[in-house]
Motif scaffolding. Structure first.
Motif, PDB file in Angstrom:
ATOM      1  N   SER A 192       0.836  -1.214   0.000  1.00  0.00           N
ATOM      2  CA  SER A 192       0.000   0.000   0.000  1.00  0.00           C
ATOM      3  C   SER A 192       0.868   1.261   0.000  1.00  0.00           C
ATOM      4  O   SER A 192       0.364   2.352  -0.260  1.00  0.00           O
ATOM      5  CB  SER A 192      -0.902   0.010   1.233  1.00  0.00           C
ATOM      6  N   ARG A 193       2.174   1.121   0.267  1.00  0.00           N
ATOM      7  CA  ARG A 193       3.057   2.288   0.328  1.00  0.00           C
ATOM      8  C   ARG A 193       3.532   2.762  -1.055  1.00  0.00           C
ATOM      9  O   ARG A 193       4.301   3.711  -1.149  1.00  0.00           O
ATOM     10  CB  ARG A 193       4.288   1.975   1.208  1.00  0.00           C
ATOM     11  N   ILE A 194       3.059   2.074  -2.143  1.00  0.00           N
ATOM     12  CA  ILE A 194       3.535   2.487  -3.471  1.00  0.00           C
ATOM     13  C   ILE A 194       2.402   3.024  -4.344  1.00  0.00           C
ATOM     14  O   ILE A 194       2.541   3.140  -5.559  1.00  0.00           O
ATOM     15  CB  ILE A 194       4.271   1.332  -4.198  1.00  0.00           C
ATOM     16  N   HIS A 196      13.472  -1.621   6.990  1.00  0.00           N
ATOM     17  CA  HIS A 196      13.675  -1.484   8.439  1.00  0.00           C
ATOM     18  C   HIS A 196      12.463  -0.931   9.181  1.00  0.00           C
ATOM     19  O   HIS A 196      12.590  -0.453  10.306  1.00  0.00           O
ATOM     20  CB  HIS A 196      14.926  -0.626   8.723  1.00  0.00           C
ATOM     21  N   HIS A 197      11.279  -0.964   8.541  1.00  0.00           N
ATOM     22  CA  HIS A 197      10.060  -0.514   9.235  1.00  0.00           C
ATOM     23  C   HIS A 197       9.417  -1.672  10.003  1.00  0.00           C
ATOM     24  O   HIS A 197       9.718  -2.827   9.751  1.00  0.00           O
ATOM     25  CB  HIS A 197       9.063   0.067   8.231  1.00  0.00           C
ATOM     26  N   GLN A 198       8.477  -1.286  10.893  1.00  0.00           N
ATOM     27  CA  GLN A 198       7.844  -2.313  11.718  1.00  0.00           C
ATOM     28  C   GLN A 198       6.731  -3.039  10.957  1.00  0.00           C
ATOM     29  O   GLN A 198       6.176  -2.517  10.014  1.00  0.00           O
ATOM     30  CB  GLN A 198       7.251  -1.650  12.956  1.00  0.00           C
ATOM     31  N   ILE A 229      -4.645  15.511   4.154  1.00  0.00           N
ATOM     32  CA  ILE A 229      -3.622  16.196   4.949  1.00  0.00           C
ATOM     33  C   ILE A 229      -2.539  15.159   5.195  1.00  0.00           C
ATOM     34  O   ILE A 229      -2.793  14.100   5.770  1.00  0.00           O
ATOM     35  CB  ILE A 229      -4.181  16.674   6.317  1.00  0.00           C
ATOM     36  N   LYS A 230      -1.321  15.424   4.710  1.00  0.00           N
ATOM     37  CA  LYS A 230      -0.204  14.502   4.945  1.00  0.00           C
ATOM     38  C   LYS A 230       0.436  14.873   6.284  1.00  0.00           C
ATOM     39  O   LYS A 230       0.655  16.060   6.558  1.00  0.00           O
ATOM     40  CB  LYS A 230       0.791  14.617   3.782  1.00  0.00           C
ATOM     41  N   ILE A 231       0.680  13.887   7.088  1.00  0.00           N
ATOM     42  CA  ILE A 231       1.162  14.175   8.446  1.00  0.00           C
ATOM     43  C   ILE A 231       2.497  13.478   8.707  1.00  0.00           C
ATOM     44  O   ILE A 231       2.688  12.329   8.314  1.00  0.00           O
ATOM     45  CB  ILE A 231       0.144  13.684   9.510  1.00  0.00           C
ATOM     46  N   SER A 232       3.420  14.203   9.339  1.00  0.00           N
ATOM     47  CA  SER A 232       4.663  13.596   9.816  1.00  0.00           C
ATOM     48  C   SER A 232       4.700  13.696  11.331  1.00  0.00           C
ATOM     49  O   SER A 232       4.377  14.754  11.890  1.00  0.00           O
ATOM     50  CB  SER A 232       5.882  14.321   9.257  1.00  0.00           C
ATOM     51  N   PHE A 233       5.078  12.616  11.968  1.00  0.00           N
ATOM     52  CA  PHE A 233       5.161  12.562  13.431  1.00  0.00           C
ATOM     53  C   PHE A 233       6.608  12.283  13.846  1.00  0.00           C
ATOM     54  O   PHE A 233       7.273  11.434  13.248  1.00  0.00           O
ATOM     55  CB  PHE A 233       4.307  11.407  13.972  1.00  0.00           C
ATOM     56  N   ARG A 234       7.083  12.975  14.864  1.00  0.00           N
ATOM     57  CA  ARG A 234       8.411  12.699  15.405  1.00  0.00           C
ATOM     58  C   ARG A 234       8.329  12.705  16.934  1.00  0.00           C
ATOM     59  O   ARG A 234       7.540  13.464  17.498  1.00  0.00           O
ATOM     60  CB  ARG A 234       9.432  13.784  14.991  1.00  0.00           C
ATOM     61  N   SER A 235       9.150  11.898  17.583  1.00  0.00           N
ATOM     62  CA  SER A 235       9.180  11.932  19.045  1.00  0.00           C
ATOM     63  C   SER A 235      10.592  11.718  19.541  1.00  0.00           C
ATOM     64  O   SER A 235      11.456  11.243  18.794  1.00  0.00           O
ATOM     65  CB  SER A 235       8.258  10.853  19.626  1.00  0.00           C
ATOM     66  N   GLY A 250      -1.377   5.296   9.207  1.00  0.00           N
ATOM     67  CA  GLY A 250       0.043   5.384   8.847  1.00  0.00           C
ATOM     68  C   GLY A 250       0.905   4.390   9.583  1.00  0.00           C
ATOM     69  O   GLY A 250       0.454   3.316   9.982  1.00  0.00           O
ATOM     70  N   GLY A 251       2.150   4.754   9.751  1.00  0.00           N
ATOM     71  CA  GLY A 251       3.108   3.892  10.432  1.00  0.00           C
ATOM     72  C   GLY A 251       4.503   4.435  10.239  1.00  0.00           C
ATOM     73  O   GLY A 251       4.679   5.583   9.821  1.00  0.00           O
ATOM     74  N   GLY A 252       5.497   3.608  10.515  1.00  0.00           N
ATOM     75  CA  GLY A 252       6.892   4.050  10.349  1.00  0.00           C
ATOM     76  C   GLY A 252       7.750   3.431  11.428  1.00  0.00           C
ATOM     77  O   GLY A 252       7.727   2.222  11.615  1.00  0.00           O
ATOM     78  N   HIS A 253       8.444   4.284  12.169  1.00  0.00           N
ATOM     79  CA  HIS A 253       9.337   3.819  13.236  1.00  0.00           C
ATOM     80  C   HIS A 253       8.839   4.359  14.576  1.00  0.00           C
ATOM     81  O   HIS A 253       7.949   5.197  14.614  1.00  0.00           O
ATOM     82  CB  HIS A 253      10.755   4.326  13.002  1.00  0.00           C
ATOM     83  N   ASP A 254       9.499   3.922  15.668  1.00  0.00           N
ATOM     84  CA  ASP A 254       9.071   4.386  16.992  1.00  0.00           C
ATOM     85  C   ASP A 254       9.153   5.908  17.113  1.00  0.00           C
ATOM     86  O   ASP A 254       8.292   6.544  17.700  1.00  0.00           O
ATOM     87  CB  ASP A 254       9.955   3.755  18.085  1.00  0.00           C
TER      88      ASP A 254
HETATM   89  P1  5GP Z   1       8.119  11.204   6.859  1.00  0.00           P
HETATM   90  O1  5GP Z   1       7.398  11.836   7.977  1.00  0.00           O
HETATM   91  O2  5GP Z   1       9.552  11.665   6.771  1.00  0.00           O
HETATM   92  O3  5GP Z   1       7.379  11.243   5.553  1.00  0.00           O
HETATM   93  O4  5GP Z   1       8.202   9.657   7.205  1.00  0.00           O
HETATM   94  C1  5GP Z   1       8.721   9.186   8.427  1.00  0.00           C
HETATM   95  C2  5GP Z   1       8.703   7.678   8.427  1.00  0.00           C
HETATM   96  O5  5GP Z   1       7.370   7.193   8.395  1.00  0.00           O
HETATM   97  C3  5GP Z   1       9.373   7.071   7.186  1.00  0.00           C
HETATM   98  O6  5GP Z   1      10.069   5.920   7.590  1.00  0.00           O
HETATM   99  C4  5GP Z   1       8.233   6.741   6.271  1.00  0.00           C
HETATM  100  O7  5GP Z   1       8.537   5.656   5.451  1.00  0.00           O
HETATM  101  C5  5GP Z   1       7.101   6.427   7.238  1.00  0.00           C
HETATM  102  N1  5GP Z   1       5.820   6.891   6.685  1.00  0.00           N
HETATM  103  C6  5GP Z   1       5.524   8.123   6.232  1.00  0.00           C
HETATM  104  N2  5GP Z   1       4.240   8.202   5.818  1.00  0.00           N
HETATM  105  C7  5GP Z   1       3.711   6.963   6.005  1.00  0.00           C
HETATM  106  C8  5GP Z   1       2.412   6.403   5.770  1.00  0.00           C
HETATM  107  O8  5GP Z   1       1.483   7.062   5.290  1.00  0.00           O
HETATM  108  N3  5GP Z   1       2.250   5.090   6.104  1.00  0.00           N
HETATM  109  C9  5GP Z   1       3.248   4.342   6.655  1.00  0.00           C
HETATM  110  N4  5GP Z   1       2.996   3.063   6.966  1.00  0.00           N
HETATM  111  N5  5GP Z   1       4.480   4.847   6.892  1.00  0.00           N
HETATM  112  C10 5GP Z   1       4.723   6.136   6.576  1.00  0.00           C
END
Ligand code: 5GP
Ligand code: MN
Length: 358
Positions: free
Chosen positions: A120-122, A141-143, A302-308, A324-328
């Motif tokens: 689904s990521r492509i 290296h994702h979960q 709305i595209k969202i980025s999360f960091r902690s 979504g998803g990604g890393h911790d």
């Molecule tokens: P960024 O915020 O830089 O786009 O992504 C941070 C991390 O989360 C990256 O490892 C990215 O591959 C993953 N990520 C970003 N957007 C999505 C999403 O919509 N779904 C999932 N499963 N991972 C995401």
């Protein structure tokens, strides 16, 4: 059975689930596959970042150098700040070079998917990859990897997919085939995915790999310059707007930024311009959770980025609430609501996480 013995079995099992080097059987299978001519397609995730482009292009150089027919097909375009990477001009863009890309995919005997673990990521490319006869090799290296590949080399302890491509070449006893181009690609992805070697996924092994890449021809200063010193006045203006829009929620040690489509347009927004903006929230003393909400009118999301920083898992948060998803400590997601509705929903959700954030 003694409890010590049981403990050792359980801890070995848990260890193998979390840290997963490639097993011998898989290495043998890969060696066998690559010992005959294959038609190979290498795929990064949609909106590829430094690690996705670095890893796919590094692998492309390697496979071509060992005599394989290989092509990188990206689901869509990638940011300008990566357009100097040696070999980037050979990447096919599935959106723009659609029929050429589809031909490569349908002819493929082997497909590598790098820096993602769920089809689904492509985006749109998923429909085509679902229906091919080719075998898949995943390096990621994702979960929570999905189960679509013949070979799944998945290791969430890794700093980056690029570090895993280095390991992959090591498993094949081929690190002596790392050219300056390959070293440059891998260096770039490790550097961008580790925030220049500062995230906690950066290990002494990461630094050893980096040292070897420099020995093999990666020009470290030049790579930093190419990636980080490419600001133009409109991007800096956009950063100014973003910082001005930052909302600090002290009760939750959280800071978030919003950018509307109108604000992006006013600064001639181009893909990649907002890269790194989300991290500014974390530079505030005491802030543990930083978010950026970016309106994308074309996709209606709305595209969202999360960091902690620390133990708060943004991967879990993104998975639970924002598809979504990604890393911790770094994840992404999306929302179909308006930007205001999204931030209101987000702020309300935080009430459930107060104890995790203070
Ligand atoms: P960024 O915020 O830089 O786009 O992504 C941070 C991390 O989360 C990256 O490892 C990215 O591959 C993953 N990520 C970003 N957007 C999505 C999403 O919509 N779904 C999932 N499963 N991972 C995401
Ligand atoms: Mn990555």
């Amino acid at each position: 059975m003694s409890s010590l013995f049981l403990f050792s079995i359980i801890s070995k099992y848990v260890y193998s689930c979390i840290f997963a080097p490639m097993n011998l059987e898989d290495i043998k299978t890969v060696k066998k596959l690559l010992s005959t001519p294959q038609k190979i397609v290498i795929v990064p995730h949609k909106n590829p970042d430094g690690d996705a482009i670095g890893s796919t292009v590094a692998l492309w150089h390697y496979l071509k150098n060992i005599g394989q027919d290989a092509t990188v097909v990206s689901p869509n375009d990638f940011p300008d700040f990566l357009k100097w990477i040696p070999g980037n001009e050979s990447i096919l863009n599935f959106e723009k070079e659609n029929s050429q890309s589809k031909n490569k995919i349908s002819e493929a005997t082997l497909i590598f998917t790098l820096d993602f673990n769920h089809l689904s990521r492509i985006g749109q490319m998923q429909d085509y990859l679902n229906n091919v006869v080719a075998e898949f090799i995943m390096i990621d290296h994702h979960q929570a990897p999905a189960d679509y590949a013949k070979i799944t080399y998945s290791d969430v302890s890794m700093s980056s997919t690029c570090e895993m491509v280095y390991n992959f070449m090591e498993y094949l006893n081929d690190t002596d085939k790392i050219t300056p181009e390959i070293a440059t690609c891998i260096y770039t992805g490790i550097m961008t995915d580790t925030g220049s070697f500062k995230f906690k996924s950066t290990t002494s092994r990461t630094h050893r790999v980096i040292a070897d890449l420099i020995d093999k021809g990666a020009q470290n200063t030049e790579i930093h310059h190419q990636i980080y010193d490419t600001n133009n006045s409109s991007r800096l203006k956009l950063l100014g707007i973003a910082l001005n829009n930052m909302v600090i929620l002290e009760d939750y040690n959280t800071a978030y930024i919003t950018l509307t489509q109108e604000e992006l347009n006013s600064c001639n927004y181009k893909k990649g311009d907002t890269e790194g903006f989300v991290n500014y929230g974390l530079t505030l003393k005491g802030i543990k959770f930083a978010v950026i909400f970016i309106e994308n009118s074309e996709e209606g999301i709305i595209k969202i980025s999360f960091r902690s920083v620390g133990d708060f898992s943004v991967n879990q948060f993104a998975r639970n609430h924002f598809e979504g998803g990604g890393h911790d400590n770094a994840a992404g997601g999306k929302s179909d609501l308006t930007i205001t509705e999204t931030t209101e929903r987000f702020t309300k959700l935080l009430e459930n996480y107060k104890t995790d954030l203070i």
